[in-house]
Design a protein around this motif. Sequence first.
Motif, PDB file in Angstrom:
ATOM      1  N   HIS A   1     -18.180 -44.492  26.779  1.00 52.30           N
ATOM      2  CA  HIS A   1     -18.248 -45.656  25.901  1.00 52.30           C
ATOM      3  C   HIS A   1     -19.326 -45.376  24.863  1.00 52.30           C
ATOM      4  CE1 HIS A   1     -18.282 -49.805  24.475  1.00 52.30           C
ATOM      5  NE2 HIS A   1     -19.609 -49.726  24.492  1.00 52.30           N
ATOM      6  N   HIS A   2     -18.980 -45.538  23.593  1.00 50.20           N
ATOM      7  CA  HIS A   2     -19.924 -45.293  22.507  1.00 50.20           C
ATOM      8  C   HIS A   2     -20.254 -46.626  21.848  1.00 50.20           C
ATOM      9  CE1 HIS A   2     -17.661 -41.464  23.040  1.00 50.20           C
ATOM     10  NE2 HIS A   2     -18.906 -40.995  23.049  1.00 50.20           N
ATOM     11  N   HIS A   3     -21.444 -47.111  22.124  1.00 50.95           N
ATOM     12  CA  HIS A   3     -21.811 -48.451  21.668  1.00 50.95           C
ATOM     13  C   HIS A   3     -22.291 -48.438  20.220  1.00 50.95           C
ATOM     14  CE1 HIS A   3     -26.092 -47.485  21.957  1.00 50.95           C
ATOM     15  NE2 HIS A   3     -25.903 -47.034  23.183  1.00 50.95           N
ATOM     16  N   GLY A   4     -22.267 -49.616  19.610  1.00 51.45           N
ATOM     17  CA  GLY A   4     -22.772 -49.769  18.257  1.00 51.45           C
ATOM     18  C   GLY A   4     -24.261 -49.508  18.191  1.00 51.45           C
ATOM     19  N   LEU A   5     -24.747 -49.222  16.984  1.00 52.72           N
ATOM     20  CA  LEU A   5     -26.145 -48.867  16.785  1.00 52.72           C
ATOM     21  C   LEU A   5     -26.935 -50.058  16.263  1.00 52.72           C
ATOM     22  CD1 LEU A   5     -25.632 -45.397  15.056  1.00 52.72           C
ATOM     23  CD2 LEU A   5     -25.941 -45.866  17.491  1.00 52.72           C
ATOM     24  N   ILE A   6     -28.199 -50.097  16.614  1.00 52.85           N
ATOM     25  CA  ILE A   6     -29.107 -51.094  16.069  1.00 52.85           C
ATOM     26  C   ILE A   6     -29.595 -50.578  14.713  1.00 52.85           C
ATOM     27  CG2 ILE A   6     -31.190 -52.438  16.451  1.00 52.85           C
ATOM     28  CD1 ILE A   6     -28.985 -52.968  18.471  1.00 52.85           C
ATOM     29  N   LEU A   7     -29.438 -51.389  13.678  1.00 54.49           N
ATOM     30  CA  LEU A   7     -29.761 -50.954  12.318  1.00 54.49           C
ATOM     31  C   LEU A   7     -31.029 -51.631  11.811  1.00 54.49           C
ATOM     32  CD1 LEU A   7     -26.173 -51.135  10.756  1.00 54.49           C
ATOM     33  CD2 LEU A   7     -27.269 -49.205  11.939  1.00 54.49           C
TER      34      LEU A   7
ATOM     35  N   GLY B   1     -29.913 -51.174   6.653  1.00 51.84           N
ATOM     36  CA  GLY B   1     -28.598 -50.746   7.111  1.00 51.84           C
ATOM     37  C   GLY B   1     -28.565 -49.357   7.709  1.00 51.84           C
ATOM     38  N   ASP B   2     -29.720 -48.727   7.871  1.00 54.66           N
ATOM     39  CA  ASP B   2     -29.780 -47.407   8.492  1.00 54.66           C
ATOM     40  C   ASP B   2     -30.073 -47.543   9.982  1.00 54.66           C
ATOM     41  OD1 ASP B   2     -29.429 -45.905   6.089  1.00 54.66           O
ATOM     42  OD2 ASP B   2     -31.514 -46.311   5.565  1.00 54.66           O
ATOM     43  N   LYS B   3     -29.589 -46.575  10.764  1.00 49.86           N
ATOM     44  CA  LYS B   3     -29.870 -46.638  12.197  1.00 49.86           C
ATOM     45  C   LYS B   3     -31.345 -46.392  12.454  1.00 49.86           C
ATOM     46  CE  LYS B   3     -29.293 -41.845  13.738  1.00 49.86           C
ATOM     47  NZ  LYS B   3     -28.682 -40.966  14.749  1.00 49.86           N
ATOM     48  N   LEU B   4     -31.845 -47.005  13.505  1.00 51.78           N
ATOM     49  CA  LEU B   4     -33.229 -46.780  13.890  1.00 51.78           C
ATOM     50  C   LEU B   4     -33.393 -45.335  14.349  1.00 51.78           C
ATOM     51  CD1 LEU B   4     -33.949 -50.041  15.927  1.00 51.78           C
ATOM     52  CD2 LEU B   4     -34.294 -49.616  13.491  1.00 51.78           C
TER      53      LEU B   4
END
Length: 299
Positions: free
Chosen positions: A252-258, A262-265
């Motif tokens: 499972h590939h979860h969404g990223l916290i941005l 709008g860039d990923k942490l």
Amino acid sequence: MTKPVFRFAPSPNGRLHLGHAYSALLNDALARRYDGRFLLRIEDIDITRCRPEYERAIVEDLEWLGLDWEKPVRRQSEHFADYHAAFQNLKGRGLVYPCFCSRKEIADNVRFLETHYMESNESWRIDPDGAHLYPGTCKSLLPRDAELRIEAGEPHTWRIDMQAVQKLLPGPHRFTRFTLDGEEQIVEADPWRWGDAVILRKDVPTSYHLSVVVDDALQGVTHVVRGQDLEAATDLHVLLQKLLGLPTPLYHHHGLILDPGGDKLAKSRKSEALHELRERGITAAEVRQRLGFQPTPST
């Protein structure tokens, strides 16, 4: 029936941020939901950047979030022999070759090929990490010439020979993707888009790709839950599992916290770390709620 096994596997090369917290909390929550096991693995193969103080900070942050995990913790730096055995398996079957090219030499070779052998509207293919696919410069080296360069101490990586692998295991190669609602879907992997990927790095006797599939198998991991930024890597991992006779977990590939832009942490961007949130007076319960989890772990 064997219990499901989930794992959170950070690298101790910096402080954890909210993205790490989300992934750790999600793995823990799923392990609880399915009455499974939750493991912490320290992925410290990069011995030049990973530090003991960062590992201690990881434990401190996870305990602050209310997480617990099985002991002992597996540290990759203590298991290079396992990765070497897997590499020898591939090498013994002629599925890898040494590469002496620097990044500059690879870029120069790609530019030469684009200039002299490609149409004006074409460009050299790019791998999922955004790098040019390796043009195979060292693949034509005579074995004895390569051995002499290695014996002379010339820096080199080892790359997987996708042409040889495709003859051995043409595919299709599939894995199972699961959703947080418990639905499963068979997905066809495309490992060939990685080209002749590096399996052993110059600076360490393994690579992320090789070590992670070996670790998941040895630890009995049944469900790999990680960010969407690693989704493409699953294609290569599924292929390595087939080549090494290892089981393929569910993924499972979860969404990223941005961040606000709008860039990923990311540690490299100096994203605000969990310990900095603590210093600002933000509680673990607030972090858990912000990320969509109960203020305290459910039992």
